[in-house]
Design a protein around this motif. Structure first.
Motif, mmCIF file in Angstrom:
data_model
loop_
_atom_site.group_PDB
_atom_site.id
_atom_site.type_symbol
_atom_site.label_atom_id
_atom_site.label_comp_id
_atom_site.label_asym_id
_atom_site.label_seq_id
_atom_site.Cartn_x
_atom_site.Cartn_y
_atom_site.Cartn_z
ATOM 1 N N SER A 294 0.838 -1.204 0.000
ATOM 2 C CA SER A 294 0.000 0.000 0.000
ATOM 3 C C SER A 294 0.874 1.256 0.000
ATOM 4 N N VAL A 295 0.267 2.373 -0.371
ATOM 5 C CA VAL A 295 0.997 3.649 -0.368
ATOM 6 C C VAL A 295 1.479 3.971 1.050
ATOM 7 N N SER A 296 0.631 3.684 2.054
ATOM 8 C CA SER A 296 1.048 4.026 3.427
ATOM 9 C C SER A 296 2.234 3.162 3.870
ATOM 10 N N LEU A 297 2.244 1.908 3.469
ATOM 11 C CA LEU A 297 3.388 1.050 3.817
ATOM 12 C C LEU A 297 4.656 1.541 3.109
ATOM 13 N N GLN A 298 4.512 1.885 1.837
ATOM 14 C CA GLN A 298 5.683 2.370 1.099
ATOM 15 C C GLN A 298 6.234 3.659 1.713
ATOM 16 N N LYS A 299 5.339 4.506 2.180
ATOM 17 C CA LYS A 299 5.777 5.762 2.806
ATOM 18 C C LYS A 299 6.529 5.503 4.105
ATOM 19 N N PHE B 200 14.380 3.960 4.670
ATOM 20 C CA PHE B 200 15.235 3.330 3.657
ATOM 21 C C PHE B 200 15.286 4.167 2.373
ATOM 22 N N GLU B 201 14.960 5.453 2.476
ATOM 23 C CA GLU B 201 14.968 6.375 1.338
ATOM 24 C C GLU B 201 13.830 6.155 0.364
ATOM 25 N N SER B 202 13.697 4.915 -0.114
ATOM 26 C CA SER B 202 12.601 4.642 -1.048
ATOM 27 C C SER B 202 12.274 3.159 -0.974
ATOM 28 N N TRP B 203 11.134 2.806 -1.550
ATOM 29 C CA TRP B 203 10.750 1.396 -1.594
ATOM 30 C C TRP B 203 11.781 0.591 -2.395
ATOM 31 N N PHE C 233 14.817 0.017 -0.322
ATOM 32 C CA PHE C 233 14.500 -0.992 0.709
ATOM 33 C C PHE C 233 14.584 -2.397 0.123
ATOM 34 N N ARG C 234 13.947 -2.571 -1.050
ATOM 35 C CA ARG C 234 13.969 -3.869 -1.710
ATOM 36 C C ARG C 234 15.407 -4.285 -1.996
ATOM 37 N N ALA C 235 16.196 -3.353 -2.532
ATOM 38 C CA ALA C 235 17.583 -3.663 -2.885
ATOM 39 C C ALA C 235 18.392 -4.056 -1.642
ATOM 40 N N GLN C 236 18.209 -3.304 -0.559
ATOM 41 C CA GLN C 236 18.993 -3.589 0.657
ATOM 42 C C GLN C 236 18.614 -4.925 1.282
ATOM 43 N N LEU C 237 17.296 -5.199 1.302
ATOM 44 C CA LEU C 237 16.850 -6.449 1.925
ATOM 45 C C LEU C 237 17.291 -7.652 1.088
ATOM 46 N N LEU C 238 17.102 -7.547 -0.231
ATOM 47 C CA LEU C 238 17.471 -8.686 -1.076
ATOM 48 C C LEU C 238 18.983 -8.888 -1.107
ATOM 49 N N GLU C 239 19.732 -7.802 -1.023
ATOM 50 C CA GLU C 239 21.187 -7.951 -0.976
ATOM 51 C C GLU C 239 21.613 -8.683 0.302
#
Ligand code: MN
Length: 241
Positions: free
Chosen positions: A135-140, A146-149, A152-158
């Motif tokens: 959701s938009v609220s979760l992404q916010k 984490f600066e941006s979604w 966040f995805r990149a850091q977690l998957l790395e």
């Protein structure tokens, strides 16, 4: 620490050592009811059919993971607790966050199998039978830390790709209300005193080979990219609540 707070701490240790120690060793918040039920623990049913996470996770992997691996953790956790009557009534979250209080002969068994049962009960809830957009609220909320979604995805998957050997990658809500990424070996998790970051897990990614090897063999990053499409962001958001 000034003299007054030193004396206060000393007095608290001497007079109220138990309650002081309990506060110190419980730096997490979980939900009111235990995620895993109570002793004797049972294998929870999946909230969807085994084929529901195809094609990201194949049916055979789901079956073996649930009926094989998870069931074994449950059985071995019950066996270890059979020998520890005074620990049987503790919610599993408390037991895991205070492992140093579990007697040595059973501590490793409870760490591995209690962790295994908790982590996998959580895991099934984190998978979505239908692809979901966060959701938009979760992404916010995520972007605040984490600066941006995308970042966040990149850091977690790395973190998940680079974790050496068996284990989990986590997103943790710390007692200070911050979100942190951490990985743990084996079946450890952020509730445990062994975790580099402690707190409430709001997302966990299983990077044991048993979670992906049948379909992806050594291609962990491909497994993670496909898994990303099938994470239950609605559930994650309720945990942030
Ligand atoms: Mn697993």
């Amino acid at each position: 620490m000034d003299r007054r707070s030193f004396l206060m701490t000393f007095a608290a240790l001497a007079l109220g050592g138990v309650s002081w120690a309990r506060r110190r060793t419980k730096p997490y918040v979980w939900m009111e009811a235990s995620l895993t039920g109570s002793y004797p623990y049972t294998l929870p049913d999946l909230p969807y059919p085994y084929e529901a996470i195809e094609p990201a996770i194949d049916t055979q992997t789901m079956k073996v993971h649930h009926q094989g691996h998870h069931a074994t953790y449950v059985n071995n956790l019950n066996k270890a607790l059979e020998e520890l009557p005074s620990f049987q009534t503790q919610p599993l979250e408390d037991l895991l966050s205070n492992l140093e209080k579990v007697p040595m002969p059973q501590r490793t068994a409870i760490r591995n199998n209690g962790g295994g049962h908790w982590n996998h009960t959580f895991w099934w809830k984190l998978l979505a039978p239908k692809p979901q957009e966060p959701s938009v609220s979760l992404q916010k909320r995520i972007a605040l830390e984490f600066e941006s979604w995308t970042s966040f995805r990149a850091q977690l998957l790395e973190a998940a790709v680079k974790h050496f050997g068996s284990g989990w990658a986590w997103v943790v809500l710390t007692p200070a209300g911050k979100l942190r990424i951490v990985t743990t070996p084996n079946q450890d998790n952020p509730l445990m005193p062994y975790s580099d970051v402690r707190g409430k897990p709001i997302l966990g990614i299983d990077v044991w080979e048993h979670a992906y090897y049948l379909k992806y063999q050594n291609r962990r990053s491909e497994y993670l990219a496909n898994l990303w499409q099938r994470l239950n962001w609605e559930y994650v958001e309720t945990l942030l609540g």
